[in-house]
Design an enzyme around this catalytic site. Sequence first.
Site, PDB file in Angstrom:
ATOM      1  CB  SER A 292      -0.886   0.019   1.246  1.00  0.00           C
ATOM      2  OG  SER A 292      -1.409   1.329   1.429  1.00  0.00           O
TER       3      SER A 292
ATOM      4  CG  HIS B   2      -3.851  -1.564  -1.633  1.00  0.00           C
ATOM      5  ND1 HIS B   2      -4.950  -2.300  -2.028  1.00  0.00           N
ATOM      6  CD2 HIS B   2      -4.261  -0.773  -0.607  1.00  0.00           C
ATOM      7  CE1 HIS B   2      -5.986  -1.968  -1.253  1.00  0.00           C
ATOM      8  NE2 HIS B   2      -5.592  -1.060  -0.390  1.00  0.00           N
TER       9      HIS B   2
ATOM     10  CG  ASP C 293      -5.055   2.434   0.794  1.00  0.00           C
ATOM     11  OD1 ASP C 293      -3.972   2.105   1.319  1.00  0.00           O
ATOM     12  OD2 ASP C 293      -5.976   1.635   0.591  1.00  0.00           O
TER      13      ASP C 293
ATOM     14  CG  MET D 202      -8.379   7.093   2.399  1.00  0.00           C
ATOM     15  SD  MET D 202      -7.487   7.041   3.959  1.00  0.00           S
ATOM     16  CE  MET D 202      -6.638   5.481   3.797  1.00  0.00           C
TER      17      MET D 202
ATOM     18  CG  HIS E  32      -9.185   0.243  -0.626  1.00  0.00           C
ATOM     19  ND1 HIS E  32      -8.613   0.033   0.607  1.00  0.00           N
ATOM     20  CD2 HIS E  32     -10.533   0.250  -0.402  1.00  0.00           C
ATOM     21  CE1 HIS E  32      -9.557  -0.078   1.520  1.00  0.00           C
ATOM     22  NE2 HIS E  32     -10.732   0.035   0.926  1.00  0.00           N
TER      23      HIS E  32
ATOM     24  CG  MET F  25     -11.241   3.300   1.954  1.00  0.00           C
ATOM     25  SD  MET F  25      -9.708   3.209   2.875  1.00  0.00           S
ATOM     26  CE  MET F  25      -8.539   3.301   1.503  1.00  0.00           C
TER      27      MET F  25
ATOM     28  CG  MET G 247     -11.571  -2.918   4.631  1.00  0.00           C
ATOM     29  SD  MET G 247      -9.962  -2.540   3.942  1.00  0.00           S
ATOM     30  CE  MET G 247      -9.289  -1.470   5.233  1.00  0.00           C
TER      31      MET G 247
ATOM     32  N   GLY H 216      -9.032   3.971   6.887  1.00  0.00           N
ATOM     33  CA  GLY H 216      -8.733   5.393   7.098  1.00  0.00           C
ATOM     34  C   GLY H 216      -7.275   5.680   7.349  1.00  0.00           C
TER      35      GLY H 216
ATOM     36  N   GLY I 108      -0.879   1.572   9.650  1.00  0.00           N
ATOM     37  CA  GLY I 108      -0.221   1.370  10.944  1.00  0.00           C
ATOM     38  C   GLY I 108      -1.113   0.918  12.082  1.00  0.00           C
TER      39      GLY I 108
ATOM     40  CG  ASP J   2      -6.215  -2.878   2.948  1.00  0.00           C
ATOM     41  OD1 ASP J   2      -6.848  -2.116   2.203  1.00  0.00           O
ATOM     42  OD2 ASP J   2      -5.197  -2.544   3.566  1.00  0.00           O
ATOM     43  N   GLY J   3      -4.745  -4.398   6.085  1.00  0.00           N
ATOM     44  CA  GLY J   3      -4.673  -3.708   7.369  1.00  0.00           C
ATOM     45  C   GLY J   3      -3.970  -4.529   8.428  1.00  0.00           C
TER      46      GLY J   3
HETATM   47  C1  DX5 Z   1      -6.357   1.626   5.483  1.00  0.00           C
HETATM   48  C2  DX5 Z   1      -5.889   1.221   4.093  1.00  0.00           C
HETATM   49  C3  DX5 Z   1      -4.823   0.156   4.151  1.00  0.00           C
HETATM   50  C4  DX5 Z   1      -3.592   0.616   4.884  1.00  0.00           C
HETATM   51  C5  DX5 Z   1      -2.714  -0.565   5.207  1.00  0.00           C
HETATM   52  O1  DX5 Z   1      -7.540   2.362   5.359  1.00  0.00           O
HETATM   53  O2  DX5 Z   1      -6.955   0.720   3.345  1.00  0.00           O
HETATM   54  O3  DX5 Z   1      -4.467  -0.210   2.812  1.00  0.00           O
HETATM   55  O4  DX5 Z   1      -2.865   1.534   4.110  1.00  0.00           O
HETATM   56  O5  DX5 Z   1      -1.691  -0.084   6.015  1.00  0.00           O
HETATM   57  P1  DX5 Z   1      -0.986  -1.056   7.078  1.00  0.00           P
HETATM   58  O6  DX5 Z   1      -0.483  -2.221   6.264  1.00  0.00           O
HETATM   59  O7  DX5 Z   1       0.098  -0.197   7.650  1.00  0.00           O
HETATM   60  O8  DX5 Z   1      -2.025  -1.450   8.064  1.00  0.00           O
HETATM   61 ZN    ZN Z   2      -6.462  -0.203   1.326  1.00  0.00          ZN
END
Ligand code: DX5
Ligand code: ZN
Length: 217
Positions: free
Chosen positions: A6, A31, A33, A35, A64, A66, A138, A143, A146, A176-177
Amino acid sequence: MIVAPSVLSLDYSQMEKQCQLLNTSRAEWMHFDVMDGHFVKNLTFGPDILKGFVKLSPLFKDVHLMVSDPATFADVFMQAGADQITFHIEALSSNEEVKALANHIHECGKKAGITLKPNTPLDTLKPFLKDFDLFLIMSVEPGFGGQKFIEASLDRIQTLRTWLNEVGSNAHIEVDGGINETTGEQCAKAGADVLVAGSYVFKNDIYQTCETLWKLK
Ligand code: DX5
Ligand code: ZN
């Protein structure tokens, strides 16, 4: 295992160098993200950043969304170079809308994915088992990168893989996450075949961490 780093966690002061490392690693997907600061309380990047990544890396662009308006942004990011668009089921208000957006993404020649927040019942996916190329579980609240992996995600992965097998779908299950070598292995055992990792990859050795996740069966 398909590894999908990501880029939310990428060091943007070294964007080109980090992409070169990704390009020579075992990562096959990137990936991305998106948002909108409304669907989730964070704001990330727009289509011009994706266009930059398209120039820097041949990796499959796994976008992805969001966002509260996935239909609009699906077109925006497909035009910017997305290979796959995954959107949140919570952002649409009817099954017909979900199916219509999946069809539209396919008509544009791209792969379609659907995802849900950790607290959204898994049953909401049941009407769509044959409509998508990918189901994203998820394992954190969307959001931010880490966050800590939510253990209850493992049952959801296992259940979903059973459902997909029952209808004869070989769609991807992406997680993811909070993914690292430990949680990644648990997800692989539960039936996932794509792992997203942000902080684990970019806060450590990119090549080594992608290799570690890639080897998971
Ligand atoms: C969170 C994202 C994830 C996130 C993953 O909303 O969709 O893709 O960036 O980050 P890590 O792997 O650090 O949890
Ligand atoms: Zn994601």
